[in-house]
Design an enzyme around this catalytic site. Sequence first.
Site, PDB file in Angstrom:
ATOM      1  N   TYR A   1      -5.744 -22.124  12.010  1.00 24.90           N
ATOM      2  CA  TYR A   1      -4.754 -23.432  11.679  1.00 24.90           C
ATOM      3  C   TYR A   1      -3.801 -23.030  10.682  1.00 24.90           C
ATOM      4  CZ  TYR A   1      -8.297 -26.789  13.878  1.00 24.90           C
ATOM      5  OH  TYR A   1      -8.931 -27.405  14.982  1.00 24.90           O
TER       6      TYR A   1
ATOM      7  N   HIS B   1      -2.612   2.242  -6.262  1.00 30.40           N
ATOM      8  CA  HIS B   1      -3.121   1.250  -5.391  1.00 30.40           C
ATOM      9  C   HIS B   1      -3.859   0.123  -6.284  1.00 30.40           C
ATOM     10  CE1 HIS B   1      -4.796  -0.190  -1.821  1.00 30.40           C
ATOM     11  NE2 HIS B   1      -5.772  -0.614  -2.305  1.00 30.40           N
TER      12      HIS B   1
ATOM     13  N   HIS C   1      -3.294  -9.628   3.540  1.00 30.19           N
ATOM     14  CA  HIS C   1      -4.712  -9.931   3.809  1.00 30.19           C
ATOM     15  C   HIS C   1      -5.007 -10.712   5.034  1.00 30.19           C
ATOM     16  CE1 HIS C   1      -6.239  -8.389  -0.507  1.00 30.19           C
ATOM     17  NE2 HIS C   1      -5.947  -7.285   0.343  1.00 30.19           N
TER      18      HIS C   1
ATOM     19  N   ARG D   1      -1.854  -3.496  -7.014  1.00 34.08           N
ATOM     20  CA  ARG D   1      -2.138  -4.686  -5.996  1.00 34.08           C
ATOM     21  C   ARG D   1      -3.224  -5.604  -6.586  1.00 34.08           C
ATOM     22  NH1 ARG D   1      -1.317  -4.745  -0.584  1.00 34.08           N
ATOM     23  NH2 ARG D   1      -3.400  -5.397   0.084  1.00 34.08           N
TER      24      ARG D   1
ATOM     25  N   ARG E   1       0.900  -1.327   0.274  1.00 25.29           N
ATOM     26  CA  ARG E   1      -0.079   0.049  -0.146  1.00 25.29           C
ATOM     27  C   ARG E   1       0.725   1.145  -0.105  1.00 25.29           C
ATOM     28  NH1 ARG E   1      -2.354  -3.720   3.607  1.00 25.29           N
ATOM     29  NH2 ARG E   1      -4.550  -4.406   3.069  1.00 25.29           N
TER      30      ARG E   1
ATOM     31  N   LYS F   1      -2.524  -1.654   7.749  1.00 26.85           N
ATOM     32  CA  LYS F   1      -3.924  -1.319   7.996  1.00 26.85           C
ATOM     33  C   LYS F   1      -4.606  -2.360   9.045  1.00 26.85           C
ATOM     34  CE  LYS F   1      -7.891  -1.484   5.083  1.00 26.85           C
ATOM     35  NZ  LYS F   1      -8.507  -1.696   3.434  1.00 26.85           N
TER      36      LYS F   1
END
Length: 220
Positions: free
Chosen positions: A191, A154, A181, A157, A66, A93
């Site tokens: 997990y 941006h 993310h 991405r 970012r 973020k």
Amino acid sequence: RYREPPNPAVWKGNLEYLLPAPETQKKVKHMGALPQNKAPDFYSHLSAMETTSALGFCFLILTAARTSEVTGAQWTEIDLKNRLWTIPAERMKMERQHQVTLSSEAVRVLNRAKECNDSLYVFPSYTGRGLSGGAFLSIMRKRFPHLLGIATPHGFRSVFRDFAEEQNRFGQHAIELCLAHVNKNKVESSYLRTLMIEQRRVIMQEWADFLVEGKGKGNG
């Protein structure tokens, strides 16, 4: 004080059973993204520019990071020996520390940046602090005006995400980790704790090769 409680407009335990959830009604406006097959040509022109802002923009594209993460990057976060960029939680973020694997091209850009300045920041402005948030958009306005309304900094991405997916060799979890993310599925995330550094090294190197040499399925 126009009426007695309870409040008929309260959401929890009341309107949530009658109306759609607000988050499902929000209109999402995606950032403009350059067509994938145009990315190598764009990167070629950008990397030929000898400015700190251009180097920062190249680094932004190469790392799929970012804007604020790149403009605020400091040399203390960079490990050139192990080719890792560790962004502290307070600059992310999602407020979680994030590690970015660095391709050979990303390292080249960093070495070039180091030759150009001795600042605390990797990509400093004339004030000595990191570049402004609009530095990369300014480059697009001045040097790539024909792309205004089509592509945004941006948006790269998204270009990276499509490229990585189309190679058909990388797991979705590894790709999402490249983009920092967070897995919203709490069961899965409990997990899947591996950072998949080595697989991400391959992904980011292939992305860099595509940008520099036009290699990869995304060039079609």
